[in-house]
Structures are given as structure tokens and as C-alpha cells.
Design an enzyme around this catalytic site. Structure first.
Site, short mmCIF file in Angstrom:
data_model
loop_
_atom_site.label_atom_id
_atom_site.label_comp_id
_atom_site.label_asym_id
_atom_site.label_seq_id
_atom_site.Cartn_x
_atom_site.Cartn_y
_atom_site.Cartn_z
N LYS A 48 -62.39 119.44 -20.17
CA LYS A 48 -63.39 118.39 -20.35
C LYS A 48 -64.81 118.95 -20.34
CE LYS A 48 -60.54 114.65 -18.48
NZ LYS A 48 -60.39 113.64 -17.41
N LYS A 99 -51.33 113.95 -26.76
CA LYS A 99 -50.91 112.82 -25.93
C LYS A 99 -51.64 111.55 -26.36
CE LYS A 99 -50.40 111.41 -21.08
NZ LYS A 99 -50.70 111.76 -19.68
N LYS A 121 -56.15 106.56 -24.06
CA LYS A 121 -56.89 105.29 -24.02
C LYS A 121 -58.26 105.43 -24.66
CE LYS A 121 -56.78 104.34 -19.66
NZ LYS A 121 -57.12 104.71 -18.56
#
Length: 333
Positions: free
Chosen positions: A114, A195, A198
Site C-alpha cells: 500500500k 482478489k 470493495k
């Protein structure tokens, strides 16, 4: 009788829940109700490790609570609460910060991934695994259901618990990660190497729990498959798209793998996609309907969350006072 094992799960109120969240995690949480003592936390403190628009965060917190209840989380059986409603989480995090070596945090794979994507990295992004450890350890958690990508964080939680116990005496239960063999990682329909997320709003990437039937059919129809013809479960990376669709069908229908492969023998990918779409529609239909009923009554949602926070505080506050006592603080009476 021995007490039921305690299970803790946390989920961020960022983005709309998708099929992967339901099949990979929530379905498991619902199935475990009654068998174990369950705590499900809407981790809004974790959400602000990246910038959030305040009104959106408030809205998404209520939306997540409504979706969890609609999907089968029963507040009568499970303690469902918002993280920021229980101050012990932040208090315990600070104390655990002071026994956690910096190197342990810098080696976290998710932090490194990240951080590479951001021009400016906030301290909370580095530190949130310690808050996650506090979340888990406050409830004397035995089991933490997670996907493979979160296993490293649970190992860190175990390390922190063991270090604190060594320094100050037996205080924390050392939890175990529980990884679902099937469905732990539902992959993106437009890219089965990634993956389902959201935070990715690309149309075709995911099926949201609130998607209408026509949208579900559209997304599944365009799902990536492969050049082959056989519709069988496989660990071959080149067949990841078909395997992902079959895994979704397996979890949505509850059928065995041999029965599923027999069902699709001699059929093509068109039939596979049609059947997957219809199975998903039927699984999500009652959840979507109940969600819209719940979200229209925010006062009732807030009432449920107040009760959940009271239940969580009854466990977390005595624990954090014990932690404070162990480290030598003078406790307020």
C-alpha cells in the site's frame, strides 16, 4: 461444560460489500453463530488510515451494519458493534505500540504494497496492525477467521501477545487464524489473478451484494474464463477464471465438487455463466431485500449498534484496565 470459543472478526466500512465478502467471510460468520461466542466489529478506526470523507464514512458505517444483519448476522447471538464506540481499542493499541518493535511493522507485506501506491504514507497505515492486535486481544479471542492475505497480521498479533505475556505475565489469549479452505479468496471476475475488492468500482470487477439481477447477469456473462473447454475445478493458474466461477457456484449452491463437475459435463462456458449468475441471484435476493428495509430505518440500526457497543465494552473495558495495571499505571477509581 467448557466455555464456547471466542471468535473476533473485523470489517472496514469502505465501499459496498461484494460477493467475495459474503462467500469468503460473512457466510462463515453466520454459520458459526450459536456454536461460538462471536464479536463482529465495524472497524471505522482502521478506515481512516487513508483519507475519508466524513459524511461518506458515516453513511458507509450504517450501510455495512445493515448489510451484515441482512446477510444473517443476528445481534441476539453475535456482538455487532462499531470500533470507535469502544474506547478500549485505542487505549490498548497505544500500550501495545510500546511493546511492538518497529521492524515487525515494517516487514508487513500489505503495508509495503500500500505504501508503494501512495505519495504520502500516514503513520496509521504503518501502525494499524497493532490496532488490529488490540481489537483481537481485548476479547480473549481464540479464533480469527481471515483470508490468506491477512494471515501475516494474525501472526503479528500472536507475537505481540506473547511478548506482552513474557514482559508482564499471562494477560492475553494467543489467538489462532482460521482460514476457510474453499472461498477464502474469491477473485475478480474481470481479472481472476486479483482478489475481488470493495475499493475497485470498475464495472465487471465484482458483484455487489445490492446489485440487481440484470447487473449480476451482465457481470458474470463477461467474466474471464480461458481457452479450454473442460469445466472442472483446477489449481492451474491458466484456468483461474473457470475455477473462480466454479468456486462461486459451489459456495452459492452448497453442492459437492463431484456433483458440480458432473452437472457441467458436456456443457460450455455459456451454460456455466448462466447457472452461476442464477445461483448468485437467488443467494443475494433475500439479503438485498432485507437490506433496503433496514437502511430505511437508521434509528433502529443505531439502537442495535448501541446495544452491541455496550456488550463489547463489558468485555473490553475490564481487559484494558488489567493491561494498564500490568504495565504499572495508577488506575482511576
Amino acid at each position: 461444560m467448557s466455555p464456547k470459543p471466542r471468535v473476533f472478526s473485523g470489517i472496514q466500512p469502505s465501499g459496498m460489500l461484494h460477493l467475495g465478502n459474503y462467500l469468503g467471510a460473512i457466510q462463515q460468520w453466520v454459520a458459526g453463530q450459536g456454536e461460538k461466542t462471536n464479536f463482529i466489529c465495524i472497524v471505522d478506526l482502521h478506515a481512516i488510515t487513508v483519507p475519508q470523507e466524513p459524511a461518506a464514512l458515516r453513511r458507509q458505517t450504517r450501510e455495512l451494519a445493515a448489510l451484515l444483519i441482512a446477510a444473517g448476522i443476528d445481534p441476539q447471538q453475535t456482538t455487532l458493534f462499531v470500533q470507535s464506540h469502544v474506547r478500549a481499542h485505542a487505549e490498548c493499541c497505544w500500550i501495545l505500540n510500546c511493546v511492538t518493535p518497529l521492524g515487525w511493522l515494517e516487514r508487513m507485506t500489505q503495508y509495503k504494497m500500500k505504501a508503494q501506491k501512495q505519495e504520502s504514507v500516514l503513520a496509521g497505515l504503518l501502525d494499524y496492525p497493532v490496532l488490529q492486535a488490540a481489537d483481537i486481544l481485548l476479547y480473549d479471542t481464540h479464533e480469527v477467521p481471515v483470508g490468506e492475505d491477512q494471515k501475516q497480521h494474525i501472526e503479528l498479533t500472536r507475537d505481540i501477545a506473547q511478548r506482552f505475556n513474557y514482559l508482564y505475565g499471562e494477560t492475553f489469549v494467543v489467538p489462532e487464524p482460521v482460514i476457510r479452505e474453499t472461498g477464502a479468496r474469491i477473485m475478480a471476475l474481470n481479472d481472476p489473478t486479483a482478489k475481488m475488492s470493495k475499493s475497485d468500482f470498475t464495472r465487471g470487477h465484482a458483484i455487489r451484494i445490492t446489485d440487481e439481477p440484470d447487473e449480476i447477469r451482465w457481470v458474470v456473462k463477461r467474466a474471464v474464463t480461458d481457452p479450454g473447454r473442460d469445466i472442472t475445478f483446477s489449481n492451474d493458474p491458466t484456468r483461474a477464471g473457470v475455477n473462480n466461477l466454479l468456486q462461486i457456484y459451489e459456495l452459492a449452491t452448497g453442492q459437492s465438487r463431484p456433483a458440480i463437475e458432473a452437472h457441467f459435463t458436456g456443457k460450455g462456458y455459456g451454460a456455466l455463466k448462466n447457472d452461476v449468475a442464477e445461483a448468485v441471484i437467488e443467494v443475494l435476493r433475500p439479503i438485498r431485500e432485507r437490506y433496503y428495509h433496514l437502511i430505511d430505518d437508521p434509528a433502529e440500526l443505531d439502537r442495535i449498534l448501541v446495544i452491541g457497543a455496550e456488550q463489547a465494552r463489558a468485555v473490553a473495558e475490564p481487559k484494558v484496565r488489567l493491561v494498564m495495571e500490568r504495565v504499572g499505571f495508577v488506575l482511576a477509581t
